[in-house]
Design an enzyme around this catalytic site. Structure first.
Site, PDB file in Angstrom:
ATOM      1  N   SER A 138       8.483  -1.233   4.993  1.00 25.27           N
ATOM      2  CA  SER A 138       7.078  -1.200   4.587  1.00 25.27           C
ATOM      3  C   SER A 138       6.977  -1.584   3.117  1.00 25.27           C
ATOM      4  CB  SER A 138       6.546   0.231   4.759  1.00 25.27           C
ATOM      5  OG  SER A 138       5.268   0.368   4.156  1.00 25.27           O
ATOM      6  N   TYR A 151       6.866   9.755   4.565  1.00 27.56           N
ATOM      7  CA  TYR A 151       6.858   8.426   5.194  1.00 27.56           C
ATOM      8  C   TYR A 151       7.400   7.379   4.213  1.00 27.56           C
ATOM      9  CZ  TYR A 151       5.118   4.014   7.090  1.00 27.56           C
ATOM     10  OH  TYR A 151       5.040   2.722   7.565  1.00 27.56           O
TER      11      TYR A 151
END
Ligand SMILES: NC(=O)c1ccc[n+]([C@@H]2O[C@H](COP(=O)([O-])OP(=O)(O)OC[C@H]3O[C@@H](n4cnc5c(N)ncnc54)[C@H](OP(=O)(O)O)[C@@H]3O)[C@@H](O)[C@H]2O)c1
Length: 249
Positions: A138, A151
Site C-alpha cells: 500500500s 494496518y
C-alpha cells in the site's frame, strides 16, 4: 512476469482489486485460482470465466495453510505465480487501552498470512519455470495513515519482507510489489464511492499495463502512488500523515 500462460493463485479474489485482476489476467490467457473466505463472492468473480477457479481459504488460519496448498498443487500442478492480495483494514484508536483483537487480526491476515503462504509454496515455486511472487502492499507502507496504525504497520512490514525476499530469491523466483494508492473498493466502509480515491477500473488498467512491461518492474507503482512511495526521500512523511489523519471520513 509473463503476461499469459501463467497459473496464478490470487488471495482475496472475491472483491475489489483482486476480483478485477483475476478477470483481467484470465482474459489475457492465464489460469487464475482465487481464494477467499466467502465462496459466493468468489463464484461471482468466476461467473462466465472458465479459467477462474474459486477455492475457499482463510488466509489468517495458519493451521489450514499446508492442507490447502497440498490440495491446490494436486489440482493445479502448473502453479507458478502467487499473489498475496487478501487484506483487511480496520480503524483503531491507540490513545487509550483497548481491545486489541482487530490489531491482532490485521497482523495475522496482512502479514503472517503472506509469510505462511510463501513458506508453504516456496520449494514448489523455486522449482517452477517463470515463477513469481506478488505482494500487495500500500502507499500507506511508506506514509502511515494514523487512524489505521496497525494496518499501515503491516504494509510497511510486508514491503520490507518483499525487499528481503527479492534479494534472497534472485535468479529463482521473481518478486514483485504492487503498491496501490487509495482505490475505490469496499476495503473500508464508504470507500467504494469516496471522492479522491482512484476508480477501480482506472487503477487496474494502469496496473495491467505496468505488468506488461518486460522486464516487469519490481515495484508496480501507478502515478498516483508515487508521492507516497517516495515521501521518505522527499522529506514529506510527517506532513502527509498529518493530512491523512485529518481527512474527512
Ligand atoms: N483499496 C485501497 O485503497 C487499497 C490501497 C492500498 C492497498 N490495498 C490492498 O489491496 C488489497 C485488496 O484490497 P481491496 O481494496 O480490493 O479490498 P477488498 O475488496 O476488501 O478485498 C480484500 C479481499 O481480501 C479477502 N480477505 C480478507 N481477509 C481474508 C482472509 N482471512 N482470508 C482470505 N481472504 C481474505 C476478502 O475476501 P473474504 O472477505 O471473502 O475473505 C476480500 O475479497 C488488500 O491487501 C489491501 O490492503 C487496497
Amino acid at each position: 512476469m509473463k503476461t499469459s500462460g501463467n497459473t496464478i493463485l490470487l488471495t482475496g479474489g472475491g472483491s475489489g482489486i483482486g476480483r478485477e485482476l483475476a478477470r483481467r489476467w484470465a482474459e489475457a490467457g492465464n489460469t487464475v485460482i482465487i481464494a477467499g473466505r466467502r465462496l459466493d463472492a468468489l463464484e461471482e468473480t468466476a461467473q462466465g470465466n472458465p479459467s477462474i477457479h474459486p477455492v475457499q481459504f482463510d488466509a489468517s488460519d495458519g493451521a489450514a495453510t499446508d492442507a490447502f496448498v497440498t490440495t491446490l498443487l494436486d489440482r493445479f500442478p502448473a502453479l507458478n505465480v502467487l499473489v498475496n492480495n487478501a487484506g483487511i483494514m480496520r480503524q483503531e484508536d491507540p490513545r487509550s487501552r483497548r481491545d486489541l483483537s482487530d490489531a491482532e487480526a490485521t497482523v495475522t491476515t496482512n502479514l503472517l498470512g503472506p509469510i505462511r503462504l510463501i513458506d508453504a509454496l516456496i520449494d514448489y515455486l523455486s522449482a517452477q519455470p517463470d515463477s513469481v511472487i506478488v505482494n500487495v502492499t500500500s502507499g500507506l507502507a511508506t506514509v502511515p495513515q494514523p487512524l489505521f496504525a496497525t494496518y499501515s504497520a503491516t504494509k510497511a512490514a510486508l514491503h520490507s519482507y518483499t525487499v528481503s525476499l527479492r534479494n534472497r530469491l534472485k535468479g529463482k523466483v521473481e518478486v514483485i510489489e504492487l503498491v496501490p494508492p487509495g482505490v475505490q473498493t469496499d476495503l473500508t466502509p464508504g470507500q467504494a464511492t469516496r471522492p479522491g480515491y482512484m476508480p477501480l477500473a482506472e487503477f487496474v488498467d494502469e496496473v495491467i499495463s505496468l505488468f506488461a512491461q518486460q522486464p516487469t518492474p519490481s515495484e508496480i507503482l501507478v502515478e498516483r502512488v508515487k508521492g507516497f512511495r517516495f515521501a521518505e526521500r522527499d522529506g514529506t512523511v510527517e506532513e502527509k500523515a498529518e493530512i491523512l489523519a485529518n481527512m474527512p471520513r
